[in-house]
Structures are given as structure tokens and as C-alpha cells.
Write an enzyme that holds these catalytic residues in place. Sequence first.
Site, mmCIF file in Angstrom:
data_model
loop_
_atom_site.group_PDB
_atom_site.id
_atom_site.type_symbol
_atom_site.label_atom_id
_atom_site.label_comp_id
_atom_site.label_asym_id
_atom_site.label_seq_id
_atom_site.Cartn_x
_atom_site.Cartn_y
_atom_site.Cartn_z
ATOM 1 N N LEU A 43 17.422 6.561 38.044
ATOM 2 C CA LEU A 43 17.068 5.275 38.664
ATOM 3 C C LEU A 43 16.463 4.307 37.653
ATOM 4 C CD1 LEU A 43 15.502 6.452 42.058
ATOM 5 C CD2 LEU A 43 17.906 6.017 41.489
ATOM 6 N N HIS A 47 18.247 -0.087 40.703
ATOM 7 C CA HIS A 47 18.170 0.758 41.906
ATOM 8 C C HIS A 47 16.921 0.404 42.728
ATOM 9 C CE1 HIS A 47 20.532 3.608 39.244
ATOM 10 N NE2 HIS A 47 21.287 3.536 40.313
ATOM 11 N N GLY A 158 24.835 -2.040 44.940
ATOM 12 C CA GLY A 158 24.593 -3.049 43.917
ATOM 13 C C GLY A 158 25.856 -3.853 43.619
ATOM 14 N N ASP A 161 28.624 -3.040 40.657
ATOM 15 C CA ASP A 161 29.833 -2.274 40.975
ATOM 16 C C ASP A 161 30.571 -3.010 42.087
ATOM 17 O OD1 ASP A 161 29.435 0.129 39.232
ATOM 18 O OD2 ASP A 161 27.570 0.162 40.359
ATOM 19 N N VAL A 187 20.568 -6.628 38.509
ATOM 20 C CA VAL A 187 19.359 -6.870 37.709
ATOM 21 C C VAL A 187 19.770 -6.760 36.240
ATOM 22 C CG1 VAL A 187 17.020 -6.064 37.171
ATOM 23 C CG2 VAL A 187 17.883 -5.955 39.526
ATOM 24 N N SER A 196 22.234 -0.424 33.921
ATOM 25 C CA SER A 196 23.159 0.647 34.295
ATOM 26 C C SER A 196 22.572 1.961 33.816
ATOM 27 C CB SER A 196 24.517 0.422 33.616
ATOM 28 O OG SER A 196 25.276 1.618 33.617
ATOM 29 N N SER A 197 22.786 3.013 34.592
ATOM 30 C CA SER A 197 22.294 4.329 34.163
ATOM 31 C C SER A 197 22.946 4.739 32.851
ATOM 32 C CB SER A 197 22.605 5.385 35.224
ATOM 33 O OG SER A 197 21.999 5.012 36.442
HETATM 34 O O1 PAF Z 1 27.295 3.785 42.566
HETATM 35 C C1 PAF Z 1 26.996 4.997 42.572
HETATM 36 O O2 PAF Z 1 25.955 5.410 42.064
HETATM 37 C C2 PAF Z 1 27.966 5.997 43.200
HETATM 38 O O3 PAF Z 1 29.275 5.611 43.013
HETATM 39 C C3 PAF Z 1 27.661 6.274 44.680
HETATM 40 C C4 PAF Z 1 27.887 5.033 45.537
HETATM 41 C C5 PAF Z 1 26.245 6.765 44.840
HETATM 42 C C6 PAF Z 1 28.608 7.367 45.215
HETATM 43 O O4 PAF Z 1 28.474 8.543 44.488
#
Ligand code: PAF
Length: 291
Positions: A43, A47, A158, A161, A187, A196-197
Site C-alpha cells: 500500500l 491506496h 484507482g 488503472d 496520486v 504505483s506499487s
Molecule cells: O488493481 C489491483 O490491485 C488488482 O488488479 C485488483 C483490482 C486488486 C484485483 O486483483
Amino acid sequence: MNPPTPVAPPVAVISSIAAVRELVRDARASGHGIVLVPTMGALHAGHLSLVRRARELGETVIVSIFVNPLQFGAGEDLDRYPRTLDADVAALAEFDDVTVFAPSVDEMYPSGSTQTRVVAGRVGALYEGAARPGHFDGMLTVVAKLLGITRPDVAVFGRKDAQQAFLVQQMVTDLDIATTIEVVDTVRELDGLALSSRNRFLSDAERLAATTLSEALRTAENTAFEGVAEVLAEGAGAFGDHDAVKLDYLVVVDPATFLPVDDDFRGTATVLVAALVGETRLIDNTTITLN
Ligand code: PAF
């Protein structure tokens, strides 16, 4: 004597589907609205902005943390995808009444996978779907499962995506799932990079180069008045011949259909960009108005 400092209750973490169903039953019995924030963990502030919005939308907020094997193809980064549950739970401590649902792969896929899959359709095969075949079928399948388990009034996604958010909206519409999809703005770091992670995979040099994506989008915004062809040419041109950043696609799509617009398109459009920065695939998008 000073009054005691209030201590935030610890964030509850549950890992079984049965326990989530019980939580949902109790919440419904108390008349609480239920809001789901589906995540794969690792996160970041992006997030947390989804969770903040979720908090405004209902009393019971469930943050799912599950790295979904079904949405990763062979040779993709499933194994190296960051798994940071303790840090994620700590990051959520600022919110009241948030429950983490962090199931194991066995809990979600007791027979190894699922016979039944959601098929993302035409748009699911474009852009990210072309680069990552099967990704959106796997993503929608797990989102359908999460919606079935938590039966939320609202699920929060978000805008970074954007294709994912479009396909989730399409799925709930097509399958008459009684959940409202809420999409929250991206953000960004101060220099424009979308959070992004996957940013944590970038070396220092790649991190600097990664701003090319948001720079290309700013260029697209600034050339919107010249029309679609110019947006495409100038936006892609922002990548120059960067060694560290390889443009995959920069497209202008109609947000209503998510299909590429014609050259004479007028109205609000979405510019999508994807690039490989070193080994790391990054995506971003913006909204423009074509007059
Ligand atoms: O965006 C994400 O983190 C993933 O694609 C999700 C929506 C949690 C589904 O695994």
C-alpha cells in the site's frame, strides 16, 4: 491528571471467507453500508486515498489484500510482486473501522484455480490486455469473487488503472452486480510520477526516467487543441530515444467505449500510456478535451 491519550483500535485482519461473510452479515444487521477497496497490498498513498474515500462512503470498510496469481502471466512479476502485509496493516492504522481481508491463495482457489472465469471481452484484449494476455480475465475473476464474498454497496478503484476500472464497471453492468463502482483520482509524486506499487522496483536512474510517462501526458494535454493526430505524435515524441524507457503504447480512447478515437473525434477523451522502464512496466493516463 491529563486525560488518557485515545489509542486507535488495531486494524482487524481476517483471512477466511467465512469470517468476512460473518462480518458482512453483522454489518448489514446494524444497517451499515459496506465498502470494498480491492488491493494487492504494498500500500502507498494512492491506496490510502482510496480507503479515505471508502470511509466517506460507508460505515464498514473492507480492504482486501491479495496478490492474485490468476492475473499474472508466465514470466510476469508474480514472484517478485511485493508482499508487505505487516507494513500495510500499519499504514491502515490511521483509519477507524477498517478490516483487512488477506486470504491465502488456497483460501481463494482451493482447487488450485477456478473452472469458471470472467471474460473481459473486446476491450480486455487491447492495450494492457494485448501486452498481458489473460490479465484482465484473471483480474475480473478475482474481483467478481471479492464482490461475491463481501457484497459491498460500493467498491473503490484507482484511476491510474483506467482500463481496469472500465472493465470492472462493464462487468458489474453486464452481470447486474448490485455494487456501485467508485473511481478515485491518481496520486502523484511531486515530479508527476503516478504512485504505483511497482515504483519500488525502479533504480535511481530508472526512477528519474520514469517521469517520461507523465511528461508525455502533459504534452498530450498541451496539444489537445491541435487534434488527435498531434496528441499521438507529440505524446509519443516525448519518449524520444530514451534508453531506459521503452514506449509500449500511447493511445487516445473514448471513455464511453474505451476504443481508440477517430482523428476527427470531439469531446472528452482519455490518453493511455504504457512503457517499460528497465524491467518494470508502468502505466498512466489523463483526460483531455478535443474540440
Ligand atoms: O488493481 C489491483 O490491485 C488488482 O488488479 C485488483 C483490482 C486488486 C484485483 O486483483
